[in-house]
Enzyme design. Structure first.
Site, PDB file in Angstrom:
ATOM      1  CB  ALA A  76      -0.950   0.006   1.182  1.00 35.32           C
ATOM      2  CB  THR A  77       4.291   2.101   1.101  1.00 33.62           C
ATOM      3  OG1 THR A  77       4.049   1.829   2.482  1.00 33.62           O
ATOM      4  CG2 THR A  77       5.231   3.285   0.969  1.00 33.62           C
ATOM      5  CG  ASN A 156      -2.743   3.528  10.423  1.00 36.42           C
ATOM      6  OD1 ASN A 156      -3.257   4.461   9.799  1.00 36.42           O
ATOM      7  ND2 ASN A 156      -1.549   3.617  10.966  1.00 36.42           N
ATOM      8  CD  GLN A 184      -5.141  -1.035   9.341  1.00 33.19           C
ATOM      9  OE1 GLN A 184      -5.766  -1.936   9.879  1.00 33.19           O
ATOM     10  NE2 GLN A 184      -3.818  -1.015   9.340  1.00 33.19           N
ATOM     11  CB  SER A 204      -1.473  -3.556   2.141  1.00 32.89           C
ATOM     12  OG  SER A 204      -0.316  -4.274   2.503  1.00 32.89           O
ATOM     13  CB  ALA A 205      -1.324  -9.062   0.487  1.00 30.39           C
ATOM     14  CG  HIS A 206       1.494  -6.668   5.351  1.00 25.41           C
ATOM     15  ND1 HIS A 206       1.706  -6.244   6.639  1.00 25.41           N
ATOM     16  CD2 HIS A 206       1.705  -5.589   4.557  1.00 25.41           C
ATOM     17  CE1 HIS A 206       2.058  -4.964   6.625  1.00 25.41           C
ATOM     18  NE2 HIS A 206       2.055  -4.544   5.367  1.00 25.41           N
ATOM     19  CB  THR A 245       9.339  -9.544 -13.011  1.00 28.64           C
ATOM     20  OG1 THR A 245      10.191  -9.298 -14.122  1.00 28.64           O
ATOM     21  CG2 THR A 245       8.853 -10.990 -13.037  1.00 28.64           C
ATOM     22  CB  CYS A 332       9.002   7.336  25.122  1.00 29.95           C
ATOM     23  SG  CYS A 332       7.828   8.494  25.802  1.00 29.95           S
TER      24      CYS A 332
HETATM   25  C1  LIG Z   1       0.016  -0.651   6.697  1.00 28.42           C
HETATM   26  C2  LIG Z   1      -0.602   0.527   6.080  1.00 28.42           C
HETATM   27  C3  LIG Z   1      -0.074   1.096   4.911  1.00 28.42           C
HETATM   28  C4  LIG Z   1       1.200   0.604   4.276  1.00 28.42           C
HETATM   29  O1  LIG Z   1       1.030  -0.628   3.667  1.00 28.42           O
HETATM   30  P1  LIG Z   1       2.290  -1.510   3.222  1.00 28.42           P
HETATM   31  O2  LIG Z   1       1.708  -2.559   2.363  1.00 28.42           O
HETATM   32  O3  LIG Z   1       2.880  -2.039   4.480  1.00 28.42           O
HETATM   33  O4  LIG Z   1       3.220  -0.620   2.476  1.00 28.42           O
HETATM   34  C5  LIG Z   1      -0.731   2.180   4.365  1.00 28.42           C
HETATM   35  N1  LIG Z   1      -1.854   2.669   4.915  1.00 28.42           N
HETATM   36  C6  LIG Z   1      -2.388   2.147   6.028  1.00 28.42           C
HETATM   37  C7  LIG Z   1      -3.635   2.723   6.574  1.00 28.42           C
HETATM   38  C8  LIG Z   1      -1.784   1.060   6.646  1.00 28.42           C
HETATM   39  O5  LIG Z   1      -2.322   0.571   7.757  1.00 28.42           O
END
Ligand SMILES: *Cc1c(COP(=O)(O)O)cnc(C)c1O
Length: 408
Positions: A76-77, A156, A184, A204-206, A245, A332
């Protein structure tokens, strides 16, 4: 069932891969290892077929009209960068103004900052005390120069859901593109690109029980047809929008993760919401001065519980609950002593921001884990408060904020 330590309750940071996802991915590392761009032999065709199938699975979860609207990325970045920079560079002759929100993910905010250095103008909208923007503020911020509005579906840190459908009506009416970082939100609430009038969507998949390092960007192809300037030059993959790729096993995993969510969304939501409410009830039942950060349902992520405990320092709390994996709004541990910029945008006072803990419940959490976590969090809050002179003053009825401290 016995508990396994440490207990993971940080599902906004990442999620464990669903075993069904891993199983779907495995053949694409070994037997079916082909490059999806190889047109001349079976290995290529098999890989391409798998990618096409995954594209349809992603298409379905977003309600996209065509699988051609899905562009695979590294996460997602990258999707956020491609959406915002790609649209800004493509439409710079129409205008140079972008609207976003102060509580967006850094992948959106830092992208906008870079565009500002290139000469674009960015409006960062304020949020209310629950973390929501008002659609009216979007309306007022749009000018003749506005080309893009970027508002996340769900935050998030605090789990606040933004009124995307209402914002979409406004942007559509004004002919401005709407991007949403739906990382999210997707799979946690109803979402449909046409009902919400969004033109660009990052996932984002993870974050949805898939593998790390793979994501997608939805790019509307009809009414309006959105064009993006590619950020990377190369073989012209993904309709020229994202060369490189394709990560075939990762893409297969993302597709499978979406397919599972489409089928099981309702029970998944009910499961995490049940756990979150159970945890909240236990904490609020046993402790005084527990403050919820963010909004109530239906404007909250079903698995997000972000709370501040007065008279408790978040980092100290984290040390005391080491066998529980959560996040703190206190920074912190980093170079700065500033608390989370999201909580500050809500107007949460600095001390409460430092005392915030984010519990992120997920598919693999259990009631037994929630009960254990509640018990040790309650024990730790009580222990830290007993050690706090300010808490002692509070109990004696002194408003410690009015005390004139004297330096010695
Ligand atoms: C984790 C997150 C991202 C970034 O996603 P990645 O796949 O880790 O680069 C972007 N936006 C939100 C709201 C997220 O929680």
């Amino acid at each position: 069932m016995s508990l396994k330590f440490p207990i993971y309750m940080d599902n906004h940071a990442t999620t464990r891969c669903d075993p069904r996802v891993v199983e779907a991915m495995l053949p694409y590392f070994t037997e079916d290892f082909g490059n999806a761009a190889s047109r001349n032999h079976k290995y290529g065709w098999v890989a391409e077929e798998a990618v096409d199938y995954a594209r349809e699975q992603v298409q379905k979860i977003l309600g996209a009209r065509s699988e051609k609207e899905i562009v695979f990325t590294s996460g997602a970045t990258e999707s956020n960068n491609l959406a915002i920079k790609g649209a800004a560079h493509q439409y710079k002759d129409r205008g140079n103004h972008i609207i976003t929100v102060k509580t967006e993910h850094k992948a959106v905010l830092d992208t906008c900052k870079r565009l500002e250095r290139e000469g674009f103008e960015v409006t960062y909208l304020d949020v209310d005390s629950r973390g929501q923007i008002s659609p009216d503020d979007v309306k007022k911020a749009i000018t003749d120069k506005t080309i893009l509005v970027s508002v996340m579906l769900c935050n998030n840190e605090i789990g606040t859901v933004q009124p995307i459908a209402e914002i979409g009506k406004i942007t559509r009416e004004r002919g401005v593109l709407l991007h949403t970082d739906a990382v999210q939100g997707v799979g946690r609430m109803p979402f449909h690109v046409d009902e919400m009038n969004v033109d660009l969507v990052s996932i984002s998949a993870h974050k949805i029980y898939g593998p790390k390092g793979v994501g997608a960007l939805y790019v509307r192809r009809n009414k309006p047809r959105v064009r993006l300037t590619a950020e990377m030059d190369g073989g012209g993959h993904e309709h020229g929008m994202r060369s490189g790729t394709l990560n075939v096993p990762g893409i297969v995993g993302l597709g499978k993760a979406c397919e599972i969510l489409v089928k099981e969304m309702e029970q998944d939501i009910a499961h995490v919401r049940g756990l979150r409410d159970r945890l909240r009830k236990k904490l609020e039942g046993a402790l005084e001065m527990v403050h919820l950060n963010g909004a109530e349902d239906p404007w909250r992520h079903p698995g997000n519980l972000n709370v501040s405990f007065s008279f408790v320092e978040g980092e100290a709390m984290m040390m005391g609950i080491k066998d529980v994996c959560v996040s703190s709004g206190s920074a912190c541990t980093s170079a700065s002593l500033e608390p989370s910029y999201v909580l500050r945008a809500l107007g949460v006072d600095t001390e409460l921001a430092h005392s915030s803990i984010r519990f992120g419940l997920g598919r693999f959490n259990t009631e037994e884990e929630v009960d254990y976590v509640a018990q040790i969090v309650i024990r730790e809050v009580n222990r830290l408060r007993e050690m706090s002179p300010l808490y002692e003053l509070h109990q004696e009825g002194v408003d410690y904020k009015t005390i004139q401290w004297v330096a010695h």
